[in-house]
Motif scaffolding. Structure first.
Motif, PDB file in Angstrom:
ATOM      1  N   GLU A 199       0.836  -1.217   0.000  1.00 36.87           N
ATOM      2  CA  GLU A 199       0.000   0.000   0.000  1.00 36.87           C
ATOM      3  C   GLU A 199       0.859   1.251   0.000  1.00 36.87           C
ATOM      4  O   GLU A 199       0.561   2.236  -0.657  1.00 36.87           O
ATOM      5  CB  GLU A 199      -0.914   0.024   1.240  1.00 36.87           C
ATOM      6  N   MET A 200       1.956   1.197   0.765  1.00 37.55           N
ATOM      7  CA  MET A 200       2.843   2.365   0.842  1.00 37.55           C
ATOM      8  C   MET A 200       3.359   2.778  -0.529  1.00 37.55           C
ATOM      9  O   MET A 200       3.575   3.944  -0.794  1.00 37.55           O
ATOM     10  CB  MET A 200       4.049   2.068   1.745  1.00 37.55           C
ATOM     11  N   VAL A 201       3.579   1.797  -1.395  1.00 36.49           N
ATOM     12  CA  VAL A 201       4.089   2.123  -2.730  1.00 36.49           C
ATOM     13  C   VAL A 201       2.986   2.053  -3.788  1.00 36.49           C
ATOM     14  O   VAL A 201       3.265   2.007  -4.996  1.00 36.49           O
ATOM     15  CB  VAL A 201       5.276   1.204  -3.121  1.00 36.49           C
ATOM     16  N   LYS A 202       1.744   2.025  -3.311  1.00 31.59           N
ATOM     17  CA  LYS A 202       0.567   2.030  -4.204  1.00 31.59           C
ATOM     18  C   LYS A 202       0.564   0.857  -5.179  1.00 31.59           C
ATOM     19  O   LYS A 202       0.286   1.016  -6.377  1.00 31.59           O
ATOM     20  CB  LYS A 202       0.496   3.348  -4.997  1.00 31.59           C
ATOM     21  N   MET A 203       0.889  -0.328  -4.637  1.00 32.87           N
ATOM     22  CA  MET A 203       0.881  -1.517  -5.493  1.00 32.87           C
ATOM     23  C   MET A 203       0.029  -2.636  -4.891  1.00 32.87           C
ATOM     24  O   MET A 203       0.139  -3.795  -5.302  1.00 32.87           O
ATOM     25  CB  MET A 203       2.323  -2.019  -5.707  1.00 32.87           C
ATOM     26  N   LEU A 234       9.926  -3.679  -5.316  1.00 32.64           N
ATOM     27  CA  LEU A 234      11.218  -3.901  -4.656  1.00 32.64           C
ATOM     28  C   LEU A 234      11.424  -2.932  -3.489  1.00 32.64           C
ATOM     29  O   LEU A 234      12.063  -3.257  -2.497  1.00 32.64           O
ATOM     30  CB  LEU A 234      12.360  -3.788  -5.664  1.00 32.64           C
ATOM     31  N   ILE A 235      10.842  -1.736  -3.621  1.00 30.87           N
ATOM     32  CA  ILE A 235      10.888  -0.795  -2.488  1.00 30.87           C
ATOM     33  C   ILE A 235      10.062  -1.370  -1.338  1.00 30.87           C
ATOM     34  O   ILE A 235      10.474  -1.345  -0.180  1.00 30.87           O
ATOM     35  CB  ILE A 235      10.368   0.598  -2.900  1.00 30.87           C
ATOM     36  N   THR A 291       4.535   8.947  -9.589  1.00 27.12           N
ATOM     37  CA  THR A 291       5.079   7.970  -8.637  1.00 27.12           C
ATOM     38  C   THR A 291       6.273   8.574  -7.908  1.00 27.12           C
ATOM     39  O   THR A 291       6.467   8.355  -6.712  1.00 27.12           O
ATOM     40  CB  THR A 291       5.518   6.693  -9.384  1.00 27.12           C
ATOM     41  N   GLU A 292       7.060   9.346  -8.634  1.00 23.05           N
ATOM     42  CA  GLU A 292       8.233   9.985  -8.047  1.00 23.05           C
ATOM     43  C   GLU A 292       7.789  10.933  -6.919  1.00 23.05           C
ATOM     44  O   GLU A 292       8.368  10.924  -5.835  1.00 23.05           O
ATOM     45  CB  GLU A 292       8.942  10.771  -9.153  1.00 23.05           C
ATOM     46  N   ASP A 293       6.744  11.720  -7.176  1.00 22.54           N
ATOM     47  CA  ASP A 293       6.231  12.636  -6.151  1.00 22.54           C
ATOM     48  C   ASP A 293       5.731  11.872  -4.937  1.00 22.54           C
ATOM     49  O   ASP A 293       6.013  12.222  -3.789  1.00 22.54           O
ATOM     50  CB  ASP A 293       5.081  13.487  -6.721  1.00 22.54           C
ATOM     51  N   ASN A 294       4.961  10.797  -5.200  1.00 26.13           N
ATOM     52  CA  ASN A 294       4.467   9.981  -4.081  1.00 26.13           C
ATOM     53  C   ASN A 294       5.626   9.406  -3.294  1.00 26.13           C
ATOM     54  O   ASN A 294       5.590   9.317  -2.068  1.00 26.13           O
ATOM     55  CB  ASN A 294       3.620   8.800  -4.587  1.00 26.13           C
ATOM     56  N   PHE A 295       6.650   9.031  -4.039  1.00 27.17           N
ATOM     57  CA  PHE A 295       7.800   8.401  -3.428  1.00 27.17           C
ATOM     58  C   PHE A 295       8.536   9.383  -2.510  1.00 27.17           C
ATOM     59  O   PHE A 295       8.941   9.033  -1.399  1.00 27.17           O
ATOM     60  CB  PHE A 295       8.706   7.880  -4.544  1.00 27.17           C
ATOM     61  N   ILE A 296       8.665  10.626  -2.973  1.00 31.93           N
ATOM     62  CA  ILE A 296       9.300  11.669  -2.159  1.00 31.93           C
ATOM     63  C   ILE A 296       8.512  11.854  -0.861  1.00 31.93           C
ATOM     64  O   ILE A 296       9.089  11.920   0.232  1.00 31.93           O
ATOM     65  CB  ILE A 296       9.323  13.015  -2.922  1.00 31.93           C
TER      66      ILE A 296
END
Ligand SMILES: Nc1ncnc2c1ncn2[C@@H]1O[C@H](COP(=O)(O)OP(=O)(O)OP(=O)(O)O)[C@@H](O)[C@H]1O
Ligand SMILES: [Mg+2]
Length: 259
Positions: free
Chosen positions: A130-134, A154-155, A179-184
């Motif tokens: 969920e944290m990585v929206k997958m 993998l994250i 995804t990059e923004d979410n990741f930040i």
């Protein structure tokens, strides 16, 4: 406040073959709890080698490395590592769920080796996805995902054990800007709310500069740029330095290397 470093390198040299020229030379640094370090540098500069030394996957030829006061590799689940690339044989169609659960392998009782995971483990797996929206992809075969989706999984695998230090080797090289923004935001939250120390390799200083506390320029040797007083000028300097190194294989300029 007297803080103990969580990672210490003292005059470390590393080469892949005996008597060959070192890939990393005279590497000396401390990383403290709660820091976010971004490692930049040209292809072949030694970034992945450096984080493999931190993770204990490689051993130094010379010098001393300590992670939480012991040798790297002896810290089990205090360290979550996302490698730059992972290859699973397509003829062995491992699911997204099992890829993420592998982040718990070796941690505890006999069950985990054979893929017997507890309900709590499965909940951790869902949370990490969920944290990585997958989360919606949990049952899919890993090989069928796109490059960016694989990276997100993998994250999640690096996050599932709730490590104190998160090491990410080019986590966003294939992901789209959303995804990059979410990741930040995710990294920021993990750092601020969960006190994680984060070390990441990225060619894209622009996007990480807002959260990074220290920049490591690695090109056989290491030059550290503290960014605690982030001015536009410093960001520009680091950005130019890393981009030049990446695009033209230049070494950082003398100015860019000043600490
Ligand atoms: N397993 C290996 N065996 C021998 N040499 C290696 C191995 N892995 C890397 N090298 C060499 O070590 C040097 C540093 O490689 P490394 O993978 O650490 O670079 P990097 O900075 O991560 O590059 P990139 O930006 O392309 O990921 C390169 O010259 C590379 O060819
Ligand atoms: Mg690399």
């Amino acid at each position: 406040m007297n803080k103990e470093p969580v990672i210490k390198f003292e005059d470390v040299n590393f080469s892949y073959f005996p008597n060959s020229s070192p890939v990393l030379k005279n590497i000396d640094f401390h990383i403290f709890k709660n820091e976010i370090v971004c490692i930049v540098g040209p292809n072949g500069g030694g970034k992945t080698t450096l984080i493999k030394l931190i993770a204990g996957i490689l051993k130094p030829d010379r010098g001393k490395i300590e992670v939480f006061g012991s040798s790297p590799g002896e810290n089990g689940y205090k360290l979550g590592y996302m490698p730059q690339s992972v290859h699973y044989d397509n003829s062995f169609p491992i699911s997204v769920k099992n890829v993420v659960l592998m982040g718990l392998l070796g941690r505890k009782g006999p069950g985990s080796i054979f893929g017997w995971y507890s309900r709590e483990d499965r909940q951790k797996c869902e949370k990490a996805l969920e944290m990585v929206k997958m989360a919606n992809f949990i049952k899919q075969p890993f090989y069928a995902l796109s490059g960016g989706q694989k990276q997100r999984v993998l994250i999640a695998r690096a996050l599932i054990s709730d490590p104190e230090i998160l090491i990410l080797d080019e986590p966003t090289s294939n992901v789209d800007s959303e995804t990059e923004d979410n990741f930040i935001s995710l990294l920021k939250e993990l750092n601020e709310k969960n006190n994680k120390t984060i070390i990441m390799v990225s060619h894209d200083m622009g996007f990480v500069s807002e959260i990074v506390s220290t920049v490591f320029c690695v090109n056989k040797t290491l030059v550290i740029h503290p960014t605690n007083i982030l001015s536009g000028e410093i960001i520009q300097q680091i950005y130019n330095c890393s981009m030049q190194m990446v695009r033209h294989d230049h070494r950082c300029s003398g100015k860019g290397h000043e600490q």
